[in-house]
Design a protein around this motif. Sequence first.
Motif, PDB file in Angstrom:
ATOM      1  N   ALA A  85       1.674   6.937   0.149  1.00  0.00           N
ATOM      2  CA  ALA A  85       2.728   8.107  -0.218  1.00  0.00           C
ATOM      3  C   ALA A  85       2.207   9.521  -0.707  1.00  0.00           C
ATOM      4  CB  ALA A  85       4.053   7.522  -0.950  1.00  0.00           C
ATOM      5  N   ARG A  86       1.362   8.534  -1.862  1.00  0.00           N
ATOM      6  CA  ARG A  86       0.322   9.987  -2.603  1.00  0.00           C
ATOM      7  C   ARG A  86      -0.077  10.946  -1.764  1.00  0.00           C
ATOM      8  NH1 ARG A  86      -2.212   6.785  -7.873  1.00  0.00           N
ATOM      9  NH2 ARG A  86      -4.009   8.576  -7.368  1.00  0.00           N
ATOM     10  N   ASP A  87      -1.090   9.579  -1.290  1.00  0.00           N
ATOM     11  CA  ASP A  87      -1.752  11.114  -0.164  1.00  0.00           C
ATOM     12  C   ASP A  87      -1.069  11.341   1.553  1.00  0.00           C
ATOM     13  OD1 ASP A  87      -4.291  10.045  -1.195  1.00  0.00           O
ATOM     14  OD2 ASP A  87      -4.393   8.346   0.803  1.00  0.00           O
ATOM     15  N   CYS A 114       7.910  12.740   0.143  1.00  0.00           N
ATOM     16  CA  CYS A 114       7.837  11.360   0.815  1.00  0.00           C
ATOM     17  C   CYS A 114       8.619  10.897   0.169  1.00  0.00           C
ATOM     18  CB  CYS A 114       6.488  10.931   1.229  1.00  0.00           C
ATOM     19  SG  CYS A 114       6.449   9.514   1.235  1.00  0.00           S
ATOM     20  N   HIS A 115       9.578   9.792   0.844  1.00  0.00           N
ATOM     21  CA  HIS A 115      10.933   9.309   0.143  1.00  0.00           C
ATOM     22  C   HIS A 115      10.609   7.983   0.330  1.00  0.00           C
ATOM     23  CE1 HIS A 115      14.114   8.355  -1.787  1.00  0.00           C
ATOM     24  NE2 HIS A 115      14.885   7.675  -0.733  1.00  0.00           N
ATOM     25  N   ILE A 116      10.651   7.093  -0.879  1.00  0.00           N
ATOM     26  CA  ILE A 116      10.272   5.773  -0.329  1.00  0.00           C
ATOM     27  C   ILE A 116      11.654   5.471  -0.540  1.00  0.00           C
ATOM     28  CG2 ILE A 116       9.560   3.306  -1.454  1.00  0.00           C
ATOM     29  CD1 ILE A 116       6.558   4.991  -2.063  1.00  0.00           C
ATOM     30  N   CYS A 154      -5.350  -0.342  -2.917  1.00  0.00           N
ATOM     31  CA  CYS A 154      -5.178  -0.006  -4.054  1.00  0.00           C
ATOM     32  C   CYS A 154      -6.268  -0.477  -5.147  1.00  0.00           C
ATOM     33  CB  CYS A 154      -4.214  -1.466  -4.457  1.00  0.00           C
ATOM     34  SG  CYS A 154      -2.512  -0.979  -3.593  1.00  0.00           S
ATOM     35  N   LYS A 194       2.941   2.462  -1.752  1.00  0.00           N
ATOM     36  CA  LYS A 194       2.524   3.934  -3.162  1.00  0.00           C
ATOM     37  C   LYS A 194       1.541   4.432  -3.138  1.00  0.00           C
ATOM     38  CE  LYS A 194       5.277   1.100  -6.741  1.00  0.00           C
ATOM     39  NZ  LYS A 194       5.364   0.881  -8.248  1.00  0.00           N
ATOM     40  N   PRO A 195       0.149   4.402  -3.223  1.00  0.00           N
ATOM     41  CA  PRO A 195      -1.099   4.979  -1.979  1.00  0.00           C
ATOM     42  C   PRO A 195      -0.680   5.869  -1.670  1.00  0.00           C
ATOM     43  CG  PRO A 195      -1.747   3.082  -2.558  1.00  0.00           C
ATOM     44  CD  PRO A 195       0.006   2.870  -3.280  1.00  0.00           C
ATOM     45  N   TYR A 198       0.265   0.735  -8.092  1.00  0.00           N
ATOM     46  CA  TYR A 198      -0.752   1.150  -6.934  1.00  0.00           C
ATOM     47  C   TYR A 198      -0.223  -0.034  -5.297  1.00  0.00           C
ATOM     48  CZ  TYR A 198      -3.661   3.893  -9.714  1.00  0.00           C
ATOM     49  OH  TYR A 198      -4.368   4.390 -10.341  1.00  0.00           O
ATOM     50  N   ARG A 228       7.098  15.692  -7.445  1.00  0.00           N
ATOM     51  CA  ARG A 228       7.430  14.787  -7.346  1.00  0.00           C
ATOM     52  C   ARG A 228       8.166  14.033  -7.878  1.00  0.00           C
ATOM     53  NH1 ARG A 228       2.805  10.078  -5.232  1.00  0.00           N
ATOM     54  NH2 ARG A 228       5.577   9.081  -4.355  1.00  0.00           N
ATOM     55  N   ARG A 237      -4.619  -5.950   0.558  1.00  0.00           N
ATOM     56  CA  ARG A 237      -4.641  -4.117  -0.063  1.00  0.00           C
ATOM     57  C   ARG A 237      -4.817  -4.345  -1.583  1.00  0.00           C
ATOM     58  NH1 ARG A 237      -4.062  -2.868   4.558  1.00  0.00           N
ATOM     59  NH2 ARG A 237      -2.094  -3.891   5.702  1.00  0.00           N
ATOM     60  N   MET A 294       0.943  -0.948  -0.080  1.00  0.00           N
ATOM     61  CA  MET A 294      -0.164   0.083  -0.242  1.00  0.00           C
ATOM     62  C   MET A 294       1.121   1.725   0.056  1.00  0.00           C
ATOM     63  SD  MET A 294      -1.542  -0.115   4.005  1.00  0.00           S
ATOM     64  CE  MET A 294      -0.615  -1.465   5.084  1.00  0.00           C
ATOM     65  N   GLU A 306       2.098  13.347   0.692  1.00  0.00           N
ATOM     66  CA  GLU A 306       2.257  13.676  -0.349  1.00  0.00           C
ATOM     67  C   GLU A 306       0.831  14.803  -1.052  1.00  0.00           C
ATOM     68  OE1 GLU A 306       5.275  14.971  -2.485  1.00  0.00           O
ATOM     69  OE2 GLU A 306       6.468  13.648  -2.172  1.00  0.00           O
ATOM     70  N   LYS A 307       0.019  14.087  -0.784  1.00  0.00           N
ATOM     71  CA  LYS A 307      -1.030  15.485  -1.291  1.00  0.00           C
ATOM     72  C   LYS A 307      -0.919  15.954   0.173  1.00  0.00           C
ATOM     73  CE  LYS A 307      -4.239  13.280  -4.566  1.00  0.00           C
ATOM     74  NZ  LYS A 307      -5.069  11.473  -5.120  1.00  0.00           N
TER      75      LYS A 307
END
Lengths: 466, 393, 267, 262
Positions: free
Chosen positions: A424-426, A434-436, B105, A421-422, B63, D118, B101, A419, A428-429
Amino acid sequence: MRPEIQEYNYDWMMGSTLKAAAALPTGTKKETELTYRYIPYYKNVAQSFYSAGAPGVQTLELLAKYYENILTAHAQGKKICATTFCNSPVILYAMDIVPVTFEILTAIGAMVWKRGMFDYMDFCCETGMPETSCSSQRGAQGAVLSGLSENIDFVICDTPGVCDTNANAFAYLSEYLDKPFFQLNYPSCIGDDRSQKYHVDDYKEMIKFAERHSGNKLDYDRLAEVLEEVNKQDAMIADLEDMLMLKPTPVPPIYNLALYAGRFCFSGHPQYTKLLESMVKTAKGYADAGISGLKSKEEKLRVFMCYIDHYTVNVNFYNYMEERGIANVGSILSRNFRDNNLYVKDMPGSSYSVDMSSPEAMLDTIAQMNARLPMVRSIRGPYDKKGMWLEESLACAKMYNADCMIYNGTPGCRNTWGMVKPFARDIEKHGYPCHIMNDDAFDDRVESWDATRERLDEFFKVRGLL
Amino acid sequence: MKVFNDAATRVQCDSITRWKKEGKPVVGYTCSYTPAEIFYAADILPVRLRGIETDGMEVGDTYFGPFICSFPKCILQLAGKGKFSFLDGAIITPGCDGMRRLDECWRKAGEDFDGIVPDYFYYFDVPHKSENHGMAWYIEEVKELIKSVEKHFNVSITNEKLTAAIKAFNKGRRLLNEIENLRSKDEIVVSGTDVFAATIAGTVMPRDEYTKELKKWVTALKKRKTSLSKNKHRVMLVGSISDEIDLFELIEDTNKAIIAGENLCFGIRYEGNEIKEDGDPIEALADHYLGTSVCPRMYGKYKERLAMLKERIERSQAAGVIMQNIRFCDLHGAENALFERDLEAIGIPCLRVEREYGPHIDAGRMKLRINAFLERIDAKNDHKLSEAVAVSA
Amino acid sequence: MNIVAGCDVGSLTSKAVIMKNGKIIGSHIIKSKPRPKDSADAALDGALAAAGVSKEDIKYCIGTGYGREKIEFVNEVVSEIKCHGKGARWMLPTAETVIDIGGQDCKVMKIDKSGNVGRFSANDKCASGTGRFLEVMANVLNIGIDELGKLSAKAKEPITLASTCTVWAQADVIKYINSGVSIEDIGAGINAAMSGRVAILVNSVKPEGDIFMTGGVAKNIGVVETLEKLIGRRIKRARKADPQIAGAIGAALLSAEKVNGNGRKVK
Amino acid sequence: MIVAGCDIGSLTAKAVIMENGNVLSDAIMRAKTRPAESANEVMQMALDKAKLTMDDIGYVVGTGYGREQIPFVDQVESEISCHAKGAFKTMPSVRMVIDIGGQDAKATRMDDNGNVARYIYNDKCAAGTGRFLEVMAEALEVPLEELGSLAAKSTEKLSISNQCVIFAETEVVSLVNEGKEIADILNALHHSLAKRVASLARSIEVKTNVVMTGGVAKNSGVFNALSEALGIELKALNGVDPQIMGALGAALYAQEKKELNK
C-alpha cells in the motif's frame, strides 16, 4: 452445527433457492410481491441481481445450473472433484468431471443466506481446522466435511506456492475424508522458460491423476471443443475489459462478480458464453449511449480493487458502490491475462495464447492459462518483482483510470496480509490513495458491515475522493 | 552444555562473535530447506535465523499485517533493531506465506532503517513437492544458489568440498541420534530441555566446534546414571516452529513430565537425519532437505508424517503428545487436529494448544493446560493400575 | 470428623467450599480482588463462617483456579479443569461432558465415572467467548449479568456481532444502542455471539452422554439456551449446588480423597 | 460569528466554542452511554464557560465516535480530518498527528497544506488504544491522570507482551502478584502501548514534526515512550490541550463553512 441445518442437503438447498430466484422475474407482479414477503432478507439481494438486467438473472441461472450438475453427477456416473477457484474447470469439463469450487460456493452462500455460511464455517473449526484459516474455503468445505453435500471423489488443488491457507484447507479435506489429493504447485516467478516448463510438467501430472481417479481418458477432440469455447469467451472478456476503460464505464459493478464467478464455474462451457454475450450486449448498449453502467447513471468515482472485490455478505458492497456512484473497474480476479487483452502489452511473459494445432499445444495452452489465474499469477512471488502484484495493480489502475485502490480480503489471506502494508505504501507513492479493508469478505462476524461501511465512507471523504 | 545454552538462548552467541573476529562471513537462512553444507564448504558460517530475545514488535508490526504468525515478525523485529548486524548474507525461503514475506518486509524495512539488510540477500525458491519436476526444480535452485554464493563471496564450492561438508555434518547428526537412543531407554538421564538446547546449538554454531562439543557431551551423558524420568510422564512436543527453550522448561518445570522426544523443525526432525555421503553431493543434499521434508507445507503427505510421528512416539515411549501451533499457523494447526484425531483413536492422549511465539509466551494459561493434561495421564494410569489390580485379584 | 475445603480463585470471582462427609456445609463466592491471596482468604473466611467451623477444623484443602499458586493456606494445587470435572460429576452423577466458562477461559472436557478428565479443549485465542466478554457487554448495556441472560427470550431480531474481539464487539454494541436497536435484540446478539464461540469448542470434543455446565455463565439462561440450539442437545441442570462453585466443590472432593488416605492439617 | 465543534468519543466528550478563529471556551467530560446526552451536557458546559446560550451558536460541526448522534450538529466530519485540522492550525509545522482514542489509535500524515495525505488505524485488536490504559488503570487501581507521573518513578524494566487487552490485564495482575512495583508495571504498559502505536505510524512513514493528540497525549509516560519508540522527538502542541484537538478541528470546519456562506 445446528440440528436444523443438518436436516437439509446443502447442494439441493442452494440449487433450489437459486433456481427459484432465477424464475421469479418471469412471474406476475402479485407472485413476486408475495414471494418477497417470504424472503425479507433475500429481497435486496435478489433485487440487486434483477436490476442488473438479463445478465443478473442469467448469473442466477448459471449458479443454479452449477448446483444441479453437482446434484446429478453421481446419478450420471460422473466423478466430482473438489477444487479451488484458482484452478480453471476447463480441463475437468473436457474430461467429463464435475468440479466443486469451494470459494464460489461460499460466496454464494454468503449472499443468499441471512446467517451466511456461518454454520458450515464453524463446522470446519469443530473438526479441528484453525479458525484463522480462510473463510472462503471454510464455508462450502464445512458442508462437505459434515456430509451434507454430495460426496466428492477426489481433490485437485492448485494453490501450493500461491496461498498456504487455501492449499492447506484442501489438503486437510482430503485427509479428513480420505480422498485422493493432487497439488499443482507454482514457483515464485512467471514468464521465464523455466517456470513455463514447470507449469506444463506439473499440469501433465495432474491430468494423469485426474484420469486415474475419474476413469476417463482426456479426449483431445473434446478438449479442442472446450478450448474453442474458451476462445470465444476470452474475446468477450476482452471486450468487457476494454469497456471498463471508458469514462464513464458502461459496466455495472456487479458484472465483475458475474464475470469471474462465471469463469471459475463454467469456463469453456456454453452456459458462460451465454452470460458473457448478454453482459457484452447490455454494456455495449450503455457504451453506445455514452452512459454509466451504474443505476444512478452518474459515475462519481472509479475504484480498482487491488485484491478481491467479492464482499458478498448480502451483496452489501456492490449495493454500496451503486448507492455512492462508484464504478468498479475490476479486481485482480477479473483479469484473465489472455494475449488479446490490452493490459498484457506492458507485461511481457505474463499472458497466454490459445493454440489448438496439436494435443501438445493444447496442453501447453491450458497449463499456461491455468498458471495465469488471478492469485496464481500475481501473488505467487515477491510483490515488487516482475509481473507480480504491484506491477499488475499499477498497470490496471493506470489503464482503467482508477482514482484509488482498495484492498479487500479475508483475515485468512496470510499471503497478502504479509505484504499489504509495504504494498500500500508503494501504491500511494505512485499517486493512488489506497484503503485497506479490515473485514472478512464472507463473514461479517469479523467486522460488522456497519463498521466496514463507515471506514469506506471515511476514506472517500478524508482523501477528498467523494 | 554451557556453550550449547549460550548458542540456544542468544541471537549473537559467543561462537558467532568468535567466528566474526576471524574475519569470516556469516550467512543467515530461514526454514529447514537451505543446505547449510554449501556454506560450510565455502568457509562461511551458516546460521539459522531465529526470533528469540525480542522485547517488542514495533518493527515487525510496521511491515507485516495483523494476521501473521509472530515468528517471522520477531525475525524482522530483530533485524530492524540491528541484532543481525553480524550477517553478511541472508537467505529467505517460501517455507510458508508468513516466512516468504519476510523477503519484502525486510527489504522495505531497509528503506527506513539504514544498514539492516545484509549485502547478500537471496530468495531461495523451494517447491512444495519433491517428486520429479519438483525435485528437478529444487536441484536447479541449489545450483543457482551455489553459483550466486561463489560469485558474491568470491569462493569456489566444488563437489569435493560439498561431500566433505556432508561428512562433517553427518558426524553431528549421528551424535544426535545417539542421544535419541539414550532417550528411548526406560530411564532417561537427560532433560528434554537440555537435548533441545544442544540440538538448536547445531543450527547456529560453527560445525566443527559443535561436533567436538557434542561428542564430549554425549560421552558424558553415557556415563550418567541418575534417572530423570522416575515418577514422571514421558511426553513428546510437536507442531509449529519452535526454538524456545522456555517452552520446554515450562513443561519440565511441572516436575511431572519429561520431554522424551520432539518432532520440531528446529529439532531432531531435521537435524537428526544423515545424508548420503557417496554419489552426487547436490542430489544427496536435495534428497535430504527437500525429499525427506516432513513439514505440512509439503501438501498431501500427511500419512507419511503420521507414520513417522507414531514411530517417534513408540521410540520415545511417550505417554502423551503435546501439540502446539503458533497463532495463524494454519498448516500446523490443521495438521495437529488430524494428529489428535488419529492418535487419540489408538489411545494416545493428546493436548492441542494454540500460542504466541516470542517473549512471555502465555505462561499461566499454557501451564494450566499442561497441568490438566498431565493430570489426565495420571488418571489414565491410575485406571490402568486399578484394572491390573482387579485382573490379578 | 472429616472436614475438608476447596478454594477456587478465578480472575473474576473466587469461591470456597467446605465439605463434611461428602456434604457441603458452607460455601462462599466473592468478586476477586487484585491479589489472589486476598481473594482466597476472603472466600475461605466466608465459607468457614457459613459452615460454622474454624480453619483448624479443616483436614485438607486443595486450591485451584487462575490464582491457585498464590493461595497460602492450601495443601496442594490442582488444575481447574480437573476440579470442574470432579465437581460436575458430583453435581450431576450422569454427566459425561462438562462445559466450564470461566472469566477468561472456556473449557470443554469429557469425564469418566469418577469425574476424571479425558479429552479436553480450551479456547486459547481471545477473551471473547469467556465470562469477561459478558461482563464487559453487560456494563455497556448498563444492566446486570443476570438480566443479560434473560434478554434472549424477549428478542425479536437478534443482531449479528463482530465477535472476534471483546473490545471491538463493545464498539458494535454501542453503535447498535445508538441506532435505536432494542436492548433485547442486542442482548440476544451478545448471548448468541458468546454461544457461537462456545459451541465450536463443545462440538470439537464430540460430546457424549449428559452435558453439564459449570461456572458463573451456567446461570445465564440466554447463553445456555442458545448454546443448546447450536449444539442440538440439552444441557442438563442440577439443583444440588450452584454451578459457579463446581470448581471449589471438585477441589474439596479431591481433598476428601486425600484425607481418606492420610489426613493432614491445613497449614 | 460564533461557531462550535463537538467531539463525542467513546471515553470522553469534548466541545470548543470559537469566534473568528479564537477559542472562547472548551469543555471535557466523561462520556455517557448515549452520545446525545454527552453532547448536550458537554456543549452546555462550554456554553456556560463562555457565558453563551445555544442560540448564539451559528454553526456546529460534530466529530468523534458518536458524531452521528449529536442532536444539534449542522455537519459531521471524521476524527481523522478534525485532529489534523486542529493540530495544523495550532502548529502549522505539523506533518503527522498520532491520536490515541478510546476505541482505536490513528496516525495521520499531512501535506504542506495540512491536507490528509495518508492515515491508518490500529489493526484488529484493541491493544494500543485508550481503552487499554483505562482497563489497566482500573486493574491497578490508579487514577488515569496519575499514570504518567507514577510511571516516571520506574526503576526496573519489565515487559508486557500480550496483544489482547483482556489477557494483558491478567499479565498485569500476575506482575502485581509477583510483587513488582506499580511504577515499573505502568512504565512497561506505556512502552508496550507506544510500540504498538509507533508501528502504526511507521507503516505510513514517519518523517518529522509529529504531534500527539487526544487525552492519552497528556500522559507523559506514553508521550516519552512514543518519542523513544519512533526515534524522534514528539512535538508539544504549543500549550494547547491535546485532548480538545478533535473538537478544535471541528470548530475550525464550522468556521470555514460560515466564512464560505457569508
